[in-house]
Write a protein that holds these residues in place. Structure first.
Motif, mmCIF file in Angstrom:
data_model
loop_
_atom_site.group_PDB
_atom_site.id
_atom_site.type_symbol
_atom_site.label_atom_id
_atom_site.label_comp_id
_atom_site.label_asym_id
_atom_site.label_seq_id
_atom_site.Cartn_x
_atom_site.Cartn_y
_atom_site.Cartn_z
ATOM 1 N N SER A 107 -2.654 -8.336 0.977
ATOM 2 C CA SER A 107 -2.642 -7.384 2.086
ATOM 3 C C SER A 107 -2.327 -5.981 1.593
ATOM 4 O O SER A 107 -2.955 -5.002 2.020
ATOM 5 N N GLN A 108 -1.348 -5.856 0.671
ATOM 6 C CA GLN A 108 -1.026 -4.547 0.108
ATOM 7 C C GLN A 108 -2.228 -3.960 -0.621
ATOM 8 O O GLN A 108 -2.530 -2.771 -0.490
ATOM 9 N N ARG A 109 -2.901 -4.784 -1.412
ATOM 10 C CA ARG A 109 -4.057 -4.308 -2.169
ATOM 11 C C ARG A 109 -5.174 -3.854 -1.249
ATOM 12 O O ARG A 109 -5.811 -2.820 -1.466
ATOM 13 N N ASP A 110 -5.393 -4.603 -0.168
ATOM 14 C CA ASP A 110 -6.432 -4.207 0.792
ATOM 15 C C ASP A 110 -6.079 -2.891 1.479
ATOM 16 O O ASP A 110 -6.959 -2.046 1.711
ATOM 17 N N GLU A 145 -6.988 2.880 2.123
ATOM 18 C CA GLU A 145 -6.480 4.258 2.103
ATOM 19 C C GLU A 145 -7.251 5.111 1.105
ATOM 20 O O GLU A 145 -7.546 6.285 1.379
ATOM 21 N N ARG A 146 -7.581 4.551 -0.066
ATOM 22 C CA ARG A 146 -8.359 5.307 -1.049
ATOM 23 C C ARG A 146 -9.747 5.631 -0.506
ATOM 24 O O ARG A 146 -10.236 6.761 -0.653
#
Length: 254
Positions: free
Chosen positions: A230-233, A238-239
């Motif tokens: 979830s953090q990676r997604d 955001e990027r």
């Protein structure tokens, strides 16, 4: 000029204290691991006085209260319960009567149940992986073993013979810390067979702990992996949003 040893030690001490303030769960984990893996075996071998264990558990209670996990009601409840348990834990080694001996076991089990539930809520509801979440996951596992150890001790005092314990050597009688060993052997489902639950309550408790010991690692790993994904997604989204916003600004200027 090189620093003096006293100044270096003082600086290290300040860094340790700062780390303990910022990560109180690390302090609680250190005290708990010391009590379980170092102090309890030394007491059973007779190398350390028995009164040191309740003193360490009293320190463990203070560390848990210092960690101040949970909401205001939970914190107040832990403070009150811990304040009552510290003198009880020490008193049972001074010559307390049999009924009073049951209170520390029951109170400590209740205390660690509340701490464990609060830790579980913090670990499993977090949306980010930080050091406190990892420490909380390890601490929660140790708390489960500690909680069941106090429950086994309580069952054995309420109904002698609830557990089939090994025959102690005359020069080395069994200590209450032995239940820590049985609890973690059950939690990890090792089951050496030197101690057996006999009564229905003891068998049900051992079965529940063994089931938790099997399910917990899978659940905590699945939760940590899901948080990381979830953090990676979120970072990827955001990027991409930042790139689109940046591209839009450049197009507008052109």
């Amino acid at each position: 000029m090189p620093q003096k040893p006293a100044a270096v030690n003082h600086g290290r001490g300040r860094r340790v204290m700062r780390f303990a303030r910022n990560h109180p769960l690390a302090l609680l984990l250190a005290v708990e691991a010391f009590a379980i893996f170092a102090l309890a075996p030394l007491i059973e071998l007779g190398l350390v006085a028995q009164v040191i264990l309740p003193a360490t558990f009293s320190l463990l209670l203070l560390a848990a209260m210092y960690a101040a996990i949970g909401g205001k009601r939970v914190r107040r409840g832990l403070l009150v319960l811990g304040a009552l348990l510290v003198p009880l834990e020490l008193w049972r080694y001074v010559g307390a009567s049999a009924p009073v001996l049951l209170l520390p076991f029951f109170g400590m089990a209740l205390f660690f149940v509340v701490v464990s539930l609060t830790l579980a809520r913090a670990v499993f509801t977090s949306r980010t992986i930080r050091m406190d979440q990892v420490l909380g996951g390890v601490l929660l596992y140790l708390n489960i073993g500690l909680t069941f150890a106090f429950i086994y001790a309580l069952l054995d005092h309420l109904g002698p013979g609830a557990l089939q314990l090994p025959t102690p050597a005359p020069e080395r009688p069994l200590h209450a810390s032995y239940f820590l060993y049985f609890s973690f052997v059950t939690l990890t489902t090792v089951g050496y067979g030197d101690t057996l639950p006999i009564s229905a309550a003891a068998r049900a408790t051992a079965t529940l702990e063994a089931a938790i010991g099997q399910l917990y690692p899978a659940i905590i790993l699945a939760r940590l992996v899901s948080i990381e994904v979830s953090q990676r997604d979120r970072r990827q989204a955001e990027r991409e949003r930042a790139e689109r916003d940046g591209g839009g600004v450049s197009s507008g200027k052109g």
